[in-house]
Design an enzyme around this catalytic site. Structure first.
Site, PDB file in Angstrom:
ATOM      1  N   CYS A 102      -4.029  12.227 -10.032  1.00 36.75           N
ATOM      2  CA  CYS A 102      -5.079  11.542 -10.799  1.00 36.75           C
ATOM      3  C   CYS A 102      -6.115  12.504 -11.375  1.00 36.75           C
ATOM      4  O   CYS A 102      -6.983  12.100 -12.149  1.00 36.75           O
ATOM      5  CB  CYS A 102      -5.753  10.489  -9.939  1.00 36.75           C
ATOM      6  SG  CYS A 102      -4.573   9.346  -9.231  1.00 36.75           S
ATOM      7  N   HIS A 105     -12.095   8.591 -13.400  1.00 40.64           N
ATOM      8  CA  HIS A 105     -10.766   8.062 -13.104  1.00 40.64           C
ATOM      9  C   HIS A 105     -10.907   6.627 -12.610  1.00 40.64           C
ATOM     10  O   HIS A 105     -11.736   6.331 -11.748  1.00 40.64           O
ATOM     11  CB  HIS A 105     -10.108   8.963 -12.043  1.00 40.64           C
ATOM     12  CG  HIS A 105      -8.880   8.360 -11.451  1.00 40.64           C
ATOM     13  ND1 HIS A 105      -7.878   7.800 -12.214  1.00 40.64           N
ATOM     14  CD2 HIS A 105      -8.488   8.226 -10.145  1.00 40.64           C
ATOM     15  CE1 HIS A 105      -6.931   7.358 -11.417  1.00 40.64           C
ATOM     16  NE2 HIS A 105      -7.270   7.592 -10.167  1.00 40.64           N
ATOM     17  N   ASN A 148      -4.843   1.311 -12.143  1.00 40.28           N
ATOM     18  CA  ASN A 148      -4.916   2.764 -11.945  1.00 40.28           C
ATOM     19  C   ASN A 148      -3.682   3.398 -12.594  1.00 40.28           C
ATOM     20  O   ASN A 148      -2.561   3.171 -12.142  1.00 40.28           O
ATOM     21  CB  ASN A 148      -4.962   3.047 -10.438  1.00 40.28           C
ATOM     22  CG  ASN A 148      -5.013   4.532 -10.110  1.00 40.28           C
ATOM     23  OD1 ASN A 148      -4.735   5.377 -10.952  1.00 40.28           O
ATOM     24  ND2 ASN A 148      -5.347   4.849  -8.876  1.00 40.28           N
TER      25      ASN A 148
HETATM   26  O1  UT7 Z   1      -5.847   7.180  -7.779  1.00 39.43           O
HETATM   27  C1  UT7 Z   1      -5.812   7.614  -6.466  1.00 39.43           C
HETATM   28  C2  UT7 Z   1      -6.873   7.109  -5.729  1.00 39.43           C
HETATM   29  N1  UT7 Z   1      -6.614   5.824  -5.089  1.00 39.43           N
HETATM   30  C3  UT7 Z   1      -7.697   5.212  -4.651  1.00 39.43           C
HETATM   31  O2  UT7 Z   1      -8.786   5.673  -4.915  1.00 39.43           O
HETATM   32  C4  UT7 Z   1      -7.574   3.977  -3.758  1.00 39.43           C
HETATM   33  C5  UT7 Z   1      -8.712   3.984  -2.771  1.00 39.43           C
HETATM   34  N2  UT7 Z   1      -8.699   2.854  -1.889  1.00 39.43           N
HETATM   35  C6  UT7 Z   1      -9.008   1.600  -2.291  1.00 39.43           C
HETATM   36  O3  UT7 Z   1      -9.278   1.395  -3.451  1.00 39.43           O
HETATM   37  C7  UT7 Z   1      -9.083   0.514  -1.268  1.00 39.43           C
HETATM   38  O4  UT7 Z   1      -9.002   1.071   0.035  1.00 39.43           O
HETATM   39  C8  UT7 Z   1      -7.955  -0.546  -1.420  1.00 39.43           C
HETATM   40  C9  UT7 Z   1      -8.190  -1.370  -2.704  1.00 39.43           C
HETATM   41  C10 UT7 Z   1      -6.608   0.106  -1.476  1.00 39.43           C
HETATM   42  C11 UT7 Z   1      -7.993  -1.523  -0.244  1.00 39.43           C
HETATM   43  O5  UT7 Z   1      -9.258  -2.170  -0.206  1.00 39.43           O
HETATM   44  P1  UT7 Z   1     -10.050  -2.279   1.173  1.00 39.43           P
HETATM   45  O6  UT7 Z   1     -11.283  -3.019   0.904  1.00 39.43           O
HETATM   46  O7  UT7 Z   1     -10.166  -0.901   1.743  1.00 39.43           O
HETATM   47  O8  UT7 Z   1      -9.082  -3.189   2.019  1.00 39.43           O
HETATM   48  P2  UT7 Z   1      -8.475  -2.870   3.454  1.00 39.43           P
HETATM   49  O9  UT7 Z   1      -7.405  -1.855   3.352  1.00 39.43           O
HETATM   50  O10 UT7 Z   1      -9.618  -2.651   4.414  1.00 39.43           O
HETATM   51  O11 UT7 Z   1      -7.819  -4.228   3.828  1.00 39.43           O
HETATM   52  C12 UT7 Z   1      -8.620  -5.407   4.151  1.00 39.43           C
HETATM   53  C13 UT7 Z   1      -7.669  -6.534   4.442  1.00 39.43           C
HETATM   54  C14 UT7 Z   1      -6.568  -6.179   5.435  1.00 39.43           C
HETATM   55  O12 UT7 Z   1      -6.308  -7.326   6.196  1.00 39.43           O
HETATM   56  P3  UT7 Z   1      -6.910  -7.493   7.700  1.00 39.43           P
HETATM   57  O13 UT7 Z   1      -6.350  -6.339   8.449  1.00 39.43           O
HETATM   58  O14 UT7 Z   1      -8.398  -7.440   7.536  1.00 39.43           O
HETATM   59  O15 UT7 Z   1      -6.399  -8.826   8.127  1.00 39.43           O
HETATM   60  C15 UT7 Z   1      -5.373  -5.889   4.571  1.00 39.43           C
HETATM   61  O16 UT7 Z   1      -4.153  -6.132   5.219  1.00 39.43           O
HETATM   62  O17 UT7 Z   1      -7.001  -6.905   3.242  1.00 39.43           O
HETATM   63  C16 UT7 Z   1      -5.583  -6.880   3.454  1.00 39.43           C
HETATM   64  N3  UT7 Z   1      -4.935  -6.490   2.213  1.00 39.43           N
HETATM   65  C17 UT7 Z   1      -4.686  -7.373   1.241  1.00 39.43           C
HETATM   66  N4  UT7 Z   1      -4.907  -8.698   1.152  1.00 39.43           N
HETATM   67  C18 UT7 Z   1      -4.541  -9.295   0.014  1.00 39.43           C
HETATM   68  C19 UT7 Z   1      -4.534  -5.256   1.813  1.00 39.43           C
HETATM   69  N5  UT7 Z   1      -4.003  -5.325   0.585  1.00 39.43           N
HETATM   70  C20 UT7 Z   1      -4.090  -6.625   0.204  1.00 39.43           C
HETATM   71  C21 UT7 Z   1      -3.715  -7.326  -0.951  1.00 39.43           C
HETATM   72  N6  UT7 Z   1      -3.959  -8.644  -1.012  1.00 39.43           N
HETATM   73  N7  UT7 Z   1      -3.143  -6.723  -2.004  1.00 39.43           N
END
Ligand code: UT7
Length: 313
Positions: free
Chosen positions: A114, A240, A270
């Site tokens: 990225c 980005h 992204n």
């Molecule tokens: O270009 C390279 C760089 N990439 C990035 O910068 C990505 C950086 N990371 C992020 O943007 C975020 O961490 C994500 C968008 C990937 C995830 O968001 P988050 O707020 O950190 O969510 P999380 O991983 O803490 O997950 C919260 C909950 C979990 O469920 P429980 O354990 O609380 O029951 C996940 O299993 O959301 C769940 N979850 C989803 N639910 C619905 C994870 N993905 C999804 C989904 N839909 N797609």
């Protein structure tokens, strides 16, 4: 020292639009979750007959149409990508063929995930300093849809395909101040290339988020200081497009209004190395930034890699 002038830009996204609603038919997710956690609404996926090359050529063609230059004056084509149609040849060589650029054109791909478009700016500037020709074509192009595990809701909702292109030249009156870096890492985001292992994106979302919100504000402060500019003297910030929450957190950390940060993640998701280039073209087309303004571009991602540059658009 000569700065880098953006002569013209172009972007292309495949016609197939995949909405959050579409993804909720494939994995356990929802429009509410994706919109709230990422700011994404749609992304574009290539159809079978499209690919990294066709995206790159379409974006480059749009930039060249605006520039109205003699193509023989282009000395280099650099494509930032991790998702070329082939391991070899490079997408850049095939862009050269499609655009019928002369044999003396230097063409190669660059993989900095990225941060690819940012590293590309740095590399292109170095090439132009040694080139007898005035122009270089820098393209960020990705087909990430072919590198996604469509059963993993943690990654498959985040990425899209597309390309952005910039025709660049050195200019005595243009500015260019940059900071680039890497801190070797294979844990945050990786795509394996081993026999029997699917070549799909793996990501530790939390760790990547933390890396971004810690690295990017510091990077922006440092590059502004290097350019001897106060943050308020920079007209706009194009980062980005990984997550709208990351961009908000960066703005908050720097004490700047969100309106200073361009966001088009809603439309494209992204697109890795293509994202800064797509956003730059979109921002120029919308009149969000205007010729003569000082814009800060920044990328960060797998590797770990980061890069920022302040230039005049
Ligand atoms: O270009 C390279 C760089 N990439 C990035 O910068 C990505 C950086 N990371 C992020 O943007 C975020 O961490 C994500 C968008 C990937 C995830 O968001 P988050 O707020 O950190 O969510 P999380 O991983 O803490 O997950 C919260 C909950 C979990 O469920 P429980 O354990 O609380 O029951 C996940 O299993 O959301 C769940 N979850 C989803 N639910 C619905 C994870 N993905 C999804 C989904 N839909 N797609």
């Amino acid at each position: 020292m000569k700065g880098l002038k953006i002569v013209a830009t172009g972007r292309y996204a495949p016609r197939r639009v995949v909405t959050n609603e579409d993804l909720s038919q494939i994995v356990d997710t929802s429009d509410e979750w994706i919109s709230a956690r990422t700011g994404m609404k749609r992304r574009h996926f290539c159809e079978e007959q499209e690919g990294n090359l066709s995206n790159a050529v379409s974006a480059a063609t749009k930039a060249l149409e605006k520039a109205n230059i003699d193509k023989a004056e282009i000395g280099a084509v650099v494509v930032a990508t991790f998702s070329g149609d082939y391991f070899v040849p490079s997408t850049a060589c095939l862009v050269q063929q499609k655009l019928e650029l002369p044999d003396e054109t230097i063409c190669f791909d660059l993989n900095a995930a990225c941060s690819g478009f940012m590293f590309g700016l740095q590399v292109v500037r170095g090439l132009l300093l040694q080139s007898e020709k005035p122009y270089a074509l820098l393209i960020g192009s990705e087909v990430i849809s072919r590198r996604l595990d469509m059963t993993d809701r943690g990654t498959c909702i985040l990425f899209g395909d597309g390309a952005g292109a910039a025709l660049l030249k050195l200019d005595e009156n243009a500015s260019y101040t940059s900071i680039m870096g890497s801190h070797g890492d294979e844990t945050l985001i990786y795509v394996p290339n081993q026999e029997g292992v699917p070549h799909t994106v793996h990501m530790d979302g939390h760790a990547t988020y933390k890396f971004a919100v810690q690295t990017v504000p510091k990077l922006i402060r440092e590059v502004a200081e290097k350019a001897k500019l106060g943050l308020e003297e920079i007209d706009g910030f194009i980062l980005h497009q990984a997550n709208a929450r990351i961009i908000d957190a960066v703005a908050r950390n720097l004490g700047l209004p969100k309106s200073k940060f361009f966001v088009n993640i809603e439309e494209y998701g992204n697109t890795s190395a293509a994202s800064v280039a797509i956003a730059l073209d979109d921002a120029l087309e919308q009149g969000w930034c205007k010729p003569g303004q000082k814009i800060l571009l920044a990328g960060f991602g797998a590797g770990k890699t980061w890069g920022a540059a302040i230039l005049d658009v």
